[in-house]
Structure formats: structure tokens, C-alpha cells
Write a protein that holds these residues in place. Structure first.
Motif, PDB file in Angstrom:
ATOM      1  N   ARG A 150       0.733  36.714  18.224  1.00 20.58           N
ATOM      2  CA  ARG A 150       2.246  37.518  18.809  1.00 20.58           C
ATOM      3  C   ARG A 150       2.841  37.991  18.078  1.00 20.58           C
ATOM      4  NH1 ARG A 150       1.571  31.716  20.967  1.00 20.58           N
ATOM      5  NH2 ARG A 150       2.803  31.774  19.740  1.00 20.58           N
ATOM      6  N   GLU A 151       2.735  38.255  16.889  1.00 22.92           N
ATOM      7  CA  GLU A 151       3.681  38.868  16.324  1.00 22.92           C
ATOM      8  C   GLU A 151       2.848  40.285  15.726  1.00 22.92           C
ATOM      9  OE1 GLU A 151       2.983  35.360  14.875  1.00 22.92           O
ATOM     10  OE2 GLU A 151       4.041  34.845  16.206  1.00 22.92           O
ATOM     11  N   SER A 152       1.989  40.639  15.951  1.00 25.15           N
ATOM     12  CA  SER A 152       1.418  41.629  16.034  1.00 25.15           C
ATOM     13  C   SER A 152       1.701  42.864  16.131  1.00 25.15           C
ATOM     14  CB  SER A 152      -0.142  42.207  16.570  1.00 25.15           C
ATOM     15  OG  SER A 152      -1.060  40.962  15.802  1.00 25.15           O
ATOM     16  N   GLN A 153       1.777  43.883  14.945  1.00 28.36           N
ATOM     17  CA  GLN A 153       2.585  44.547  15.740  1.00 28.36           C
ATOM     18  C   GLN A 153       2.261  45.885  16.650  1.00 28.36           C
ATOM     19  OE1 GLN A 153       4.113  45.657  11.184  1.00 28.36           O
ATOM     20  NE2 GLN A 153       5.285  46.110  11.929  1.00 28.36           N
ATOM     21  N   LEU A 154       3.376  46.575  17.273  1.00 30.92           N
ATOM     22  CA  LEU A 154       1.566  47.630  18.129  1.00 30.92           C
ATOM     23  C   LEU A 154       2.930  48.179  18.478  1.00 30.92           C
ATOM     24  CD1 LEU A 154       0.492  45.071  20.935  1.00 30.92           C
ATOM     25  CD2 LEU A 154      -1.004  46.068  19.616  1.00 30.92           C
ATOM     26  N   HIS A 155       2.256  49.392  18.962  1.00 31.22           N
ATOM     27  CA  HIS A 155       3.391  50.955  19.230  1.00 31.22           C
ATOM     28  C   HIS A 155       3.945  50.704  20.452  1.00 31.22           C
ATOM     29  CE1 HIS A 155       3.992  54.725  21.240  1.00 31.22           C
ATOM     30  NE2 HIS A 155       4.115  55.673  20.183  1.00 31.22           N
ATOM     31  N   PRO A 156       5.204  50.818  20.987  1.00 30.52           N
ATOM     32  CA  PRO A 156       6.043  50.403  21.966  1.00 30.52           C
ATOM     33  C   PRO A 156       5.466  50.841  23.755  1.00 30.52           C
ATOM     34  CG  PRO A 156       7.183  51.913  20.648  1.00 30.52           C
ATOM     35  CD  PRO A 156       6.052  52.062  20.496  1.00 30.52           C
ATOM     36  N   PHE A 157       4.897  51.789  23.688  1.00 30.68           N
ATOM     37  CA  PHE A 157       4.185  51.586  24.585  1.00 30.68           C
ATOM     38  C   PHE A 157       3.430  50.864  25.246  1.00 30.68           C
ATOM     39  CE2 PHE A 157       2.417  57.224  23.557  1.00 30.68           C
ATOM     40  CZ  PHE A 157       4.573  57.140  23.547  1.00 30.68           C
ATOM     41  N   PHE A 158       2.595  49.996  24.577  1.00 31.76           N
ATOM     42  CA  PHE A 158       1.560  49.085  24.350  1.00 31.76           C
ATOM     43  C   PHE A 158       2.545  47.927  24.089  1.00 31.76           C
ATOM     44  CE2 PHE A 158      -1.108  52.111  22.256  1.00 31.76           C
ATOM     45  CZ  PHE A 158      -1.327  52.308  23.238  1.00 31.76           C
ATOM     46  N   PRO A 159       2.209  46.700  25.672  1.00 30.61           N
ATOM     47  CA  PRO A 159       2.749  45.607  25.813  1.00 30.61           C
ATOM     48  C   PRO A 159       2.583  44.109  24.620  1.00 30.61           C
ATOM     49  CG  PRO A 159       0.485  45.396  27.108  1.00 30.61           C
ATOM     50  CD  PRO A 159       0.596  46.914  26.864  1.00 30.61           C
ATOM     51  N   PRO A 160       3.157  43.425  24.029  1.00 36.35           N
ATOM     52  CA  PRO A 160       2.944  42.466  23.142  1.00 36.35           C
ATOM     53  C   PRO A 160       1.532  41.690  23.756  1.00 36.35           C
ATOM     54  CG  PRO A 160       5.139  41.897  24.091  1.00 36.35           C
ATOM     55  CD  PRO A 160       3.966  43.441  25.279  1.00 36.35           C
ATOM     56  N   THR A 161       0.737  41.346  22.117  1.00 34.47           N
ATOM     57  CA  THR A 161      -0.049  40.457  22.489  1.00 34.47           C
ATOM     58  C   THR A 161       0.525  38.799  22.991  1.00 34.47           C
ATOM     59  OG1 THR A 161      -1.181  41.674  20.293  1.00 34.47           O
ATOM     60  CG2 THR A 161      -1.645  39.003  21.518  1.00 34.47           C
ATOM     61  N   GLN A 162      -0.637  38.359  23.925  1.00 33.74           N
ATOM     62  CA  GLN A 162       0.220  36.733  24.254  1.00 33.74           C
ATOM     63  C   GLN A 162      -0.460  36.210  24.348  1.00 33.74           C
ATOM     64  OE1 GLN A 162       1.872  37.126  28.764  1.00 33.74           O
ATOM     65  NE2 GLN A 162       1.410  38.997  28.825  1.00 33.74           N
ATOM     66  N   ILE A 163      -1.156  34.584  23.119  1.00 34.47           N
ATOM     67  CA  ILE A 163      -1.658  33.802  23.260  1.00 34.47           C
ATOM     68  C   ILE A 163      -1.264  33.099  23.719  1.00 34.47           C
ATOM     69  CG2 ILE A 163      -2.732  32.460  21.642  1.00 34.47           C
ATOM     70  CD1 ILE A 163      -3.034  34.505  19.885  1.00 34.47           C
ATOM     71  N   LEU A 164      -2.385  32.194  24.929  1.00 34.37           N
ATOM     72  CA  LEU A 164      -1.892  31.055  25.295  1.00 34.37           C
ATOM     73  C   LEU A 164      -2.778  30.303  25.406  1.00 34.37           C
ATOM     74  CD1 LEU A 164      -1.254  32.884  28.904  1.00 34.37           C
ATOM     75  CD2 LEU A 164       0.284  32.462  27.335  1.00 34.37           C
ATOM     76  N   ARG A 165      -2.186  28.970  25.749  1.00 34.70           N
ATOM     77  CA  ARG A 165      -3.014  27.291  25.238  1.00 34.70           C
ATOM     78  C   ARG A 165      -3.707  27.182  27.119  1.00 34.70           C
ATOM     79  NH1 ARG A 165      -2.608  21.494  25.794  1.00 34.70           N
ATOM     80  NH2 ARG A 165      -0.893  22.446  27.209  1.00 34.70           N
ATOM     81  N   HIS A 166      -4.945  27.042  26.825  1.00 37.84           N
ATOM     82  CA  HIS A 166      -5.887  26.564  28.413  1.00 37.84           C
ATOM     83  C   HIS A 166      -6.324  25.341  28.061  1.00 37.84           C
ATOM     84  CE1 HIS A 166      -8.189  27.089  31.369  1.00 37.84           C
ATOM     85  NE2 HIS A 166      -9.646  26.692  30.482  1.00 37.84           N
ATOM     86  N   ILE A 167      -6.380  24.547  26.915  1.00 35.56           N
ATOM     87  CA  ILE A 167      -6.583  23.249  26.246  1.00 35.56           C
ATOM     88  C   ILE A 167      -6.817  22.792  25.402  1.00 35.56           C
ATOM     89  CG2 ILE A 167      -9.728  23.458  26.932  1.00 35.56           C
ATOM     90  CD1 ILE A 167      -9.884  21.315  28.510  1.00 35.56           C
ATOM     91  N   GLN A 168      -6.646  22.031  24.879  1.00 43.11           N
ATOM     92  CA  GLN A 168      -6.214  21.346  23.537  1.00 43.11           C
ATOM     93  C   GLN A 168      -7.031  19.269  23.527  1.00 43.11           C
ATOM     94  OE1 GLN A 168      -2.554  21.878  22.287  1.00 43.11           O
ATOM     95  NE2 GLN A 168      -1.849  19.915  22.699  1.00 43.11           N
TER      96      GLN A 168
END
Length: 146
Positions: A14-32
Motif C-alpha cells: 500500500r506504500e508503493s510509490q506511484l505516479h499521481p495518475f494511478f490509484p494507490p495499491t490496495q491489499i485486502l484480507r480475503h481469508i486467514q
């Protein structure tokens, strides 16, 4: 001849730096593992939503070439991206320096390597190590400055 596998990947989070044109990375828990009843098989799985320009990625020729027929990433052979490569050290040049043909020839000569037609050529700039986590990481892209 000894062969080395070189990992060029950058971390994806989620902290990966991206060009402002692109949305931030999302990492969602699905199952644990704690979601499973005791004694049942368990899994850990996440849902990753990211731009194709996050962290380690390759731009297809068609990304920069607007002419009809410029290949999209799915149309490009893996041979373009995988195989033996020549790595040229250009860390001595400042950020945004355009390496000239003469500088490239000098760097290749100093490395003791040869570059031939169709070879994969990598430039070691050390940009990631020098700038990750700072505004300078995105410096040099159109519309973005540190």
C-alpha cells in the motif's frame, strides 16, 4: 560460464510509490487461518488491486508509441523480457542524464562485456536505492517534480 538470476523486483504494498495518475495499491484480507473452524483446512489469501504501473512492471511498446500496431503487453514475446542480459553501470551520472552512445560504449568496454544485436540491455542507475520513499522517486516524469 556461471549464470546468475538477478531479481529486479521492487516491493509491492500500500506504500508503493506511484505516479499521481494511478490509484494507490490496495491489499485486502480475503481469508486467514483463524477464519477456519478448528481442525478444518485453512488458507491465507488476499485480494490485490493495483495499477499495472505499480512497483515492478514493464511498459509495452504500445504504452509510449501511439501509432496503430504498437504492441500491447499481451502481444509481446516473453523473449523480450527474459534471458541473458548485459548490465551496464551508469550510476556515475546524475539523475535525468541522457546516456550518450559514447558513454554507453565506454561503460560496456569497462565492464568487459559485449553487446550484440537483439541483446537485452539493462542500465544500473541505482535510482530506486537513492530515491525510494522520497519525492525524488517520481522526479522526471511529465508533470511531476520533487
Amino acid at each position: 560460464m556461471a549464470r546468475n538470476l538477478i531479481d529486479l523486483s521492487q516491493p509491492l504494498s500500500r506504500e508503493s510509490q506511484l505516479h499521481p495518475f494511478f490509484p494507490p495499491t490496495q491489499i485486502l484480507r480475503h481469508i486467514q487461518h483463524t477464519d477456519a473452524a478448528e481442525g478444518d483446512p485453512s488458507f491465507s489469501a488476499e485480494i490485490i488491486i493495483t495499477s499495472n504501473h505499480a512497483a515492478t512492471h514493464v511498459d509495452a511498446f504500445g504504452h509510449y508509441d501511439s501509432r496503430p500496431g504498437a504492441p500491447a503487453i499481451a502481444e509481446m514475446s516473453l523473449d523480450v523480457f527474459c534471458g541473458e542480459a548485459v548490465c551496464v553501470d551508469v550510476r556515475q551520472y546524475p539523475r535525468a542524464h541522457d546516456v550518450t552512445a559514447a558513454e554507453l560504449e565506454q561503460a560496456v568496454g569497462e565492464s568487459g562485456q559485449d553487446v550484440g544485436e537483439g541483446d537485452i540491455l539493462l542500465f544500473c542507475t541505482d535510482h530506486y536505492n537513492r530515491t525510494a520513499g522520497t519525492p525524488a522517486f517520481l522526479d522526471g516524469f511529465s508533470g511531476v517534480s520533487a
